[in-house]
Motif scaffolding. Structure first.
Motif, PDB file in Angstrom:
ATOM      1  N   PHE A 265     118.336  51.302  91.692  1.00  0.00           N
ATOM      2  CA  PHE A 265     118.315  51.150  90.234  1.00  0.00           C
ATOM      3  C   PHE A 265     119.540  50.317  89.823  1.00  0.00           C
ATOM      4  O   PHE A 265     120.575  50.356  90.509  1.00  0.00           O
ATOM      5  N   SER A 266     119.439  49.627  88.678  1.00  0.00           N
ATOM      6  CA  SER A 266     120.628  48.977  88.109  1.00  0.00           C
ATOM      7  C   SER A 266     121.098  49.826  86.939  1.00  0.00           C
ATOM      8  O   SER A 266     120.323  50.083  86.018  1.00  0.00           O
ATOM      9  N   PRO A 267     122.367  50.241  86.951  1.00  0.00           N
ATOM     10  CA  PRO A 267     122.872  51.011  85.815  1.00  0.00           C
ATOM     11  C   PRO A 267     122.918  50.122  84.566  1.00  0.00           C
ATOM     12  O   PRO A 267     123.360  48.979  84.641  1.00  0.00           O
ATOM     13  N   ILE A 268     122.435  50.647  83.440  1.00  0.00           N
ATOM     14  CA  ILE A 268     122.329  49.861  82.209  1.00  0.00           C
ATOM     15  C   ILE A 268     123.348  50.331  81.170  1.00  0.00           C
ATOM     16  O   ILE A 268     124.030  49.548  80.535  1.00  0.00           O
ATOM     17  N   HIS A 269     123.441  51.652  81.017  1.00  0.00           N
ATOM     18  CA  HIS A 269     124.306  52.191  79.968  1.00  0.00           C
ATOM     19  C   HIS A 269     124.550  53.667  80.237  1.00  0.00           C
ATOM     20  O   HIS A 269     123.731  54.313  80.913  1.00  0.00           O
TER      21      HIS A 269
ATOM     22  N   ALA B  11     122.849  58.997  81.843  1.00  0.00           N
ATOM     23  CA  ALA B  11     122.950  57.661  82.437  1.00  0.00           C
ATOM     24  C   ALA B  11     121.589  56.984  82.370  1.00  0.00           C
ATOM     25  O   ALA B  11     120.571  57.600  82.691  1.00  0.00           O
ATOM     26  N   ILE B  12     121.598  55.712  81.926  1.00  0.00           N
ATOM     27  CA  ILE B  12     120.327  54.971  81.798  1.00  0.00           C
ATOM     28  C   ILE B  12     120.303  53.857  82.851  1.00  0.00           C
ATOM     29  O   ILE B  12     121.244  53.070  82.948  1.00  0.00           O
ATOM     30  N   TRP B  13     119.243  53.858  83.634  1.00  0.00           N
ATOM     31  CA  TRP B  13     119.114  52.901  84.753  1.00  0.00           C
ATOM     32  C   TRP B  13     117.818  52.108  84.606  1.00  0.00           C
ATOM     33  O   TRP B  13     116.842  52.599  84.039  1.00  0.00           O
ATOM     34  N   GLU B  14     117.844  50.900  85.205  1.00  0.00           N
ATOM     35  CA  GLU B  14     116.609  50.097  85.223  1.00  0.00           C
ATOM     36  C   GLU B  14     116.118  49.939  86.667  1.00  0.00           C
ATOM     37  O   GLU B  14     116.933  49.697  87.562  1.00  0.00           O
ATOM     38  N   ALA B  15     114.828  50.034  86.834  1.00  0.00           N
ATOM     39  CA  ALA B  15     114.251  49.897  88.189  1.00  0.00           C
ATOM     40  C   ALA B  15     114.219  48.417  88.568  1.00  0.00           C
ATOM     41  O   ALA B  15     114.139  47.549  87.703  1.00  0.00           O
TER      42      ALA B  15
END
Ligand code: AVI
Length: 325
Positions: A305-309, A321-325
């Protein structure tokens, strides 16, 4: 709904699995019981009471994030005009999610809310209470295992997904298992899908210790309830007065461990076997892992995942924690 196949009901299968897991844990030299079995009807009620007790700060911290930072949540999770599936893993009473759902509906976001929970009682309750509170909501719930639910939703919908895993439930897995869990969830997501995970952060050890050793003895009863459950469902004869609850927080590692301690040398009988306990011997009941902020991004990246915010509460005790796949 419970299905019947080849004369064996899911209910009997659950019981066999429960018995097997209990025996595996109690036959080990360092005894343990899986905390996932805490949540029978009585365990659900006790956990609701724990969440409202003065020492258990986790629920209030995350509730504050969902209440006061709803617009930030919406901004980092949703795109206006893009219809999505909003999947929640282990939903409980959805009280925190209510704030998010209300804002999404108010702003005309298009989504189907897809909660997944192992408890039939929770899912049935939610399917009636949510449409009463939010008449325009689209809800399609799944009762069962998280991954069975994710697989089912993948079969019936190709919409982008937003997955919520709140309440520091991830803390009930040791770090390595948490990592594998996130990797496994990632496999059900497509590029660009998002996931929000609630983590309890490392803090003053006294605050953590108190949350798992509350004055009213709710956490004590919550742990002892699993022995009652083993007695009533598996026919054992634990004398629950002969065990006490003990919890220990390791402030270096961030691991809070709960135990039940045998107060005497004693033997507990099951229909076909017996388990001996020495005075002072412990059963490891649960881990509640606390994290450092900086480890969370690394965990996300290792799970692809990429951490977003990240959104913390005002005390910086808890983070979503908000992540993007
Ligand atoms: C569900 N889970 C996140 C709780 C926790 O904080 O580990 C369970 C719990 N056990 C004792 N108190 C609460």
């Amino acid at each position: 709904m419970r299905k019947e196949h080849a004369g064996v009901t899911d209910c009997q299968q659950d019981k066999t699995e429960f018995y097997r897991d209990v025996m595996v844990g109690l036959r080990k030299s360092a005894k343990s019981l899986p905390s996932k079995y805490f949540y029978d009807a009585r365990g659900d009620v006790l956990f609701q009471q724990i969440m409202r007790c003065p020492e258990y700060y986790l629920t209030r911290c995350e509730e504050e994030i969902f209440k006061k930072q709803t617009n930030t949540l919406v901004k980092y999770l949703f795109q206006p005009g893009k219809r999505v599936d909003l999947i929640e893993l282990g939903v409980g009473d959805a009280s925190k999610t209510h704030h998010l759902l209300a804002r999404l509906l108010e702003k005309d976001y298009e989504f189907t809310y897809r909660p997944i929970d192992i408890s039939t009682h929770i899912i049935t309750e939610l399917q009636t209470s949510l449409p009463t509170k939010f008449p325009s909501i689209n809800i399609s719930a799944f009762q069962g295992d998280y991954f069975a639910g994710l697989a089912e939703f993948q079969k019936i919908s190709s919409l982008p997904k937003i997955v919520l895993f709140l309440g520091a439930n991830i803390g009930n897995m040791p770090r390595e298992q948490a990592q594998d869990f996130c990797k496994q969830v990632r496999q059900y997501l497509n590029k660009g899908d998002r996931m929000l995970v609630g983590f309890d952060l490392m803090k003053n050890p006294r605050i953590v210790q108190a949350a798992y050793d509350d004055e009213a003895g709710l956490t004590w009863r919550f742990n002892i309830n699993l022995l009652h459950r083993i007695n009533s469902e598996l026919g054992a004869d634990f004398n629950t007065d002969l065990f006490e609850h003990y919890c220990q927080y390791d402030p270096i590692d961030g691991t809070c461990s709960s135990y039940l301690v045998s107060l005497l040398d004693q033997v507990v009988h099951f229909s076909k076997e017996k388990i001996s306990f020495e005075q002072g011997e412990v059963i490891h009941m649960e881990v509640s892992q606390k994290y450092k902020l900086e480890e969370i991004n690394a965990l996300a990246e290792r799970a692809c995942f990429s951490p977003i915010h990240r959104i913390t509460d005002s005390k910086a005790w808890f983070v979503d924690a908000i992540w993007e796949a």
